[in-house]
Scaffold this active site. Structure first.
Site, PDB file in Angstrom:
ATOM      1  N   LYS A  17      -3.920  -3.069  10.607  1.00  0.00           N
ATOM      2  CA  LYS A  17      -2.521  -3.391  10.325  1.00  0.00           C
ATOM      3  C   LYS A  17      -1.758  -2.164   9.856  1.00  0.00           C
ATOM      4  CE  LYS A  17      -2.510  -6.710   7.570  1.00  0.00           C
ATOM      5  NZ  LYS A  17      -2.197  -6.849   6.168  1.00  0.00           N
ATOM      6  N   VAL A  19      -2.386   0.981  10.498  1.00  0.00           N
ATOM      7  CA  VAL A  19      -2.172   1.917  11.605  1.00  0.00           C
ATOM      8  C   VAL A  19      -1.094   1.369  12.551  1.00  0.00           C
ATOM      9  CG1 VAL A  19      -3.246   2.956  13.645  1.00  0.00           C
ATOM     10  CG2 VAL A  19      -4.445   2.971  11.458  1.00  0.00           C
ATOM     11  N   LYS A  30      -7.349 -18.742  20.883  1.00  0.00           N
ATOM     12  CA  LYS A  30      -7.181 -19.806  19.887  1.00  0.00           C
ATOM     13  C   LYS A  30      -6.952 -19.290  18.460  1.00  0.00           C
ATOM     14  CE  LYS A  30      -8.109 -23.770  20.958  1.00  0.00           C
ATOM     15  NZ  LYS A  30      -7.307 -24.658  21.786  1.00  0.00           N
ATOM     16  N   CYS A  63     -10.927  19.856  -5.925  1.00  0.00           N
ATOM     17  CA  CYS A  63     -10.896  19.267  -7.264  1.00  0.00           C
ATOM     18  C   CYS A  63     -12.286  19.352  -7.901  1.00  0.00           C
ATOM     19  CB  CYS A  63     -10.354  17.844  -7.205  1.00  0.00           C
ATOM     20  SG  CYS A  63      -9.587  17.347  -8.735  1.00  0.00           S
ATOM     21  N   HIS A 115      -5.315  18.544  -4.465  1.00  0.00           N
ATOM     22  CA  HIS A 115      -5.804  17.782  -3.305  1.00  0.00           C
ATOM     23  C   HIS A 115      -4.929  18.022  -2.071  1.00  0.00           C
ATOM     24  CE1 HIS A 115      -8.833  15.167  -5.274  1.00  0.00           C
ATOM     25  NE2 HIS A 115      -8.076  15.358  -6.344  1.00  0.00           N
ATOM     26  N   GLU A 155      -5.549  17.479   0.938  1.00  0.00           N
ATOM     27  CA  GLU A 155      -5.754  16.497   2.014  1.00  0.00           C
ATOM     28  C   GLU A 155      -4.619  15.477   2.115  1.00  0.00           C
ATOM     29  OE1 GLU A 155      -7.491  16.684  -0.800  1.00  0.00           O
ATOM     30  OE2 GLU A 155      -8.277  14.746  -1.486  1.00  0.00           O
TER      31      GLU A 155
END
Ligand code: GLN
Length: 544
Positions: free
Chosen positions: A17, A19, A190, A389, A515, A517
């Site tokens: 969902k 993505v 269904k 980190c 961080h 990333e």
């Protein structure tokens, strides 16, 4: 007038969902609209900060220091709208503020109820995101959980009210369901019919269905779904399994005209679609040559989502460096056993060789010595190493123990008794016992020293990245560390805290306290991930 798109899910969880919502956001941005993304999480935690990465995956940190659900990471990778604390709404936050208002007497003696008070609070938070910027065109609101869950009901009810109040043309419901293949090749509609019924019971008629299926749905199947669900058949889309990358999904939806259908339903005149950055990213994907194997040495290895942004950033870096990145997940506690070292790091076995090591962030003592071992191995064997980190703190501990010869060098997070606390709390934090809100969180500035790998990566001295940690490089040891050869790559602007350390005379050994990333995108990799993978690739090519 703002438009709203509510993205809900049915049948089961993990259909993608986040993505799908993000891909729709990317497509609408490609059409020149200003999009904002919001995640509604039905759990009662106030934020994701206290949840175990084992259970809930990574905690995604925003610039303003909110510890949010990892779906915000998807939004950040697919779309470019601002993300902050306001874009993550949890049941915990909603109840917390309603109860606070009740205690302050602001409900003037009324009985406080789920409807209207909880739903009003949810609506006002969604509307606040819409109003934050005057140029926002569309707010995409992803509702966590599955329709039918008790917890999601107030969020679906708030969506129903907003759709009713804004009018159909200004608010759409996009519903994701599953079309399973039960009998080997026979797709079953269904569960989707039931899921849409469950939405209708909540008072919401979905306008668009995105059906997760193993293959592209054929025309008769789409027509059948349409007939049973009151959704037009050209608004039934397929999210089929891809063997390329999730970043192809915006293009897959584009080919099916998802954005055109959504724009038409919202009464927005169709404009030129610019998806060049996505298609050229897919060209880079197809053009990658060779593979590098990166050993991720951490403690939450069983759940892929626990280091989600790190894994995505490595993939982005591979796109830019023209190589596929294979993730070799190494549980650091297993590395502590002497015999495991060779097999896990692939020493002596060329086909199993690890080409680079990444030690990601983490908390707690378990597996720390295995991480230190990985750092020592990478440093002495000149294997590229990237510490994030905790991964930077590990480099400092390794340096203390093995270069300076302080056997007990440690972080006070793991050992209070050590005579060499090379990583420790700041003086002013020592007495803090309350765990909430004592971390350095969110965006802050680091100043890169010229001539370092860090500066080479960013090409500027003033770097803004996000933090989430409590402990710091201890300044008591700054002199001995640097005099013995550990290079400091960056400090805070007041020069009081170390933000980066590097190994000189090494192909690429670098650790950062922040961080990077969180800011990496498929269309623009984080500079440090890019340079790390480039160093790994170059070294591998040299060695043949
Ligand atoms: N546990 C370490 C600290 O609190 C590192 C945190 C992290 O890696 N995010 O300082």
């Amino acid at each position: 007038m703002n438009k709203f798109i509510f993205v809900s899910g049915g049948v089961c969880s993990s259909l993608g969902k986040g993505v799908a919502a993000s891909s729709l956001g990317a497509l609408l941005e490609g059409r020149g609209l200003n999009v904002r993304m919001v995640k509604c999480d039905p759990y009662i935690n106030v934020d994701a900060g206290t949840m175990s990465p084992y259970q809930h995956g990574e905690v995604y940190v925003t610039d303003d220091g909110a510890e949010t659900d990892l779906d915000l990471g998807n939004y950040a990778r697919f779309t470019s709208g601002a993300l902050s604390r306001a874009n993550s709404i949890t049941t915990g936050q909603v109840y917390e503020s309603v109860i606070r208002k009740e205690r302050e007497g602001r409900y003037l003696g009324r009985c406080v109820q789920v409807i209207p008070h909880i739903t009003d609070e949810i609506k006002s938070r969604i509307l606040a995101v819409a109003k934050e910027d005057t140029d926002t065109d569309v707010v995409i609101v992803e509702i966590g959980g599955t329709v039918g869950d008790i917890e999601s009901i107030p969020f679906l009810e708030a969506a129903r009210q907003l759709i009713h109040e804004s009018g159909k043309i200004n608010a759409l419901s996009v519903h994701l369901t599953l079309i399973p293949d039960v009998a080997g090749g026979e797709l079953k509609t269904k569960p989707t019919q039931h899921s849409v019924k469950a939405m209708q019971e909540q008072g919401i008629q979905p306008d668009v269905l995105i059906c997760r299926a193993p293959i592209m749905l054929d025309e008769p199947t789409r027509r059948k779904i349409a007939l049973f669900t009151n959704v037009e058949s050209d608004a039934v889309f397929s999210s089929y399994d891809v063997d390329t990358t999730i970043y192809e999904i915006p293009l897959i939806f584009f080919k099916q005209k998802l954005d055109q259908v959504v724009l038409k339903k919202m009464g927005v005149e169709s404009r030129h679609a610019d998806l060049d950055s996505w298609s050229s990213m897919m060209e880079r994907f197809a053009a990658r040559k060779g593979t590098v194997r990166i050993g991720i040495v951490g403690k939450y290895m069983d759940l892929h989502d626990a280091y989600k942004s790190v894994y995505e950033a490595l993939f982005h870096a591979g796109l830019e460096g023209g190589v596929a990145v294979e993730l070799v997940k190494i549980d650091s506690s297993r590395l502590e056993e002497a015999e495991a070292e060779e097999s896990l790091l692939g020493i002596g076995a060329p086909e199993g060789r690890i080409d680079g090591i990444l030690v990601p962030g983490g908390f707690g003592q378990r597996g720390i010595n295995g991480m230190v071992k990985a750092s020592t191995w990478a440093r002495t064997n000149k294997i590229p190493y990237f510490g994030i980190c905790l991964g930077m703190q590990i480099m400092v501990i390794d340096w203390g123990r093995h270069v300076l010869g302080w056997e007990d060098a440690d972080s006070t997070e793991f050992n209070h008794e050590t005579r060499h606390p090379v990583i420790s709390l700041l003086e002013e934090q020592v007495d803090v016992t309350n765990y909430g809100g004592t971390m350095r969180l969110g965006k802050s500035e680091s100043v890169a020293e010229p001539g370092t790998r860090l500066f080479a990566a960013y090409q500027v001295r003033n770097i803004f990245e996000r933090h989430r940690h409590r402990y710091e490089f201890s300044n008591t040891y700054r002199k001995e560390m640097t005099e013995s050869g550990l290079r400091i790559g960056a400090l805070t602007p007041d020069r009081s805290l170390v933000e980066c350390v590097e190994w000189p005379d090494h192909p690429w050994g670098l650790g950062v306290q922040f961080h990077p990333e969180f800011k990496s995108k498929p269309t623009a990799a984080s500079p440090l991930f890019r340079d790390f993978i480039a160093a790994v690739r170059d070294r591998k090519q040299l060695q043949g």
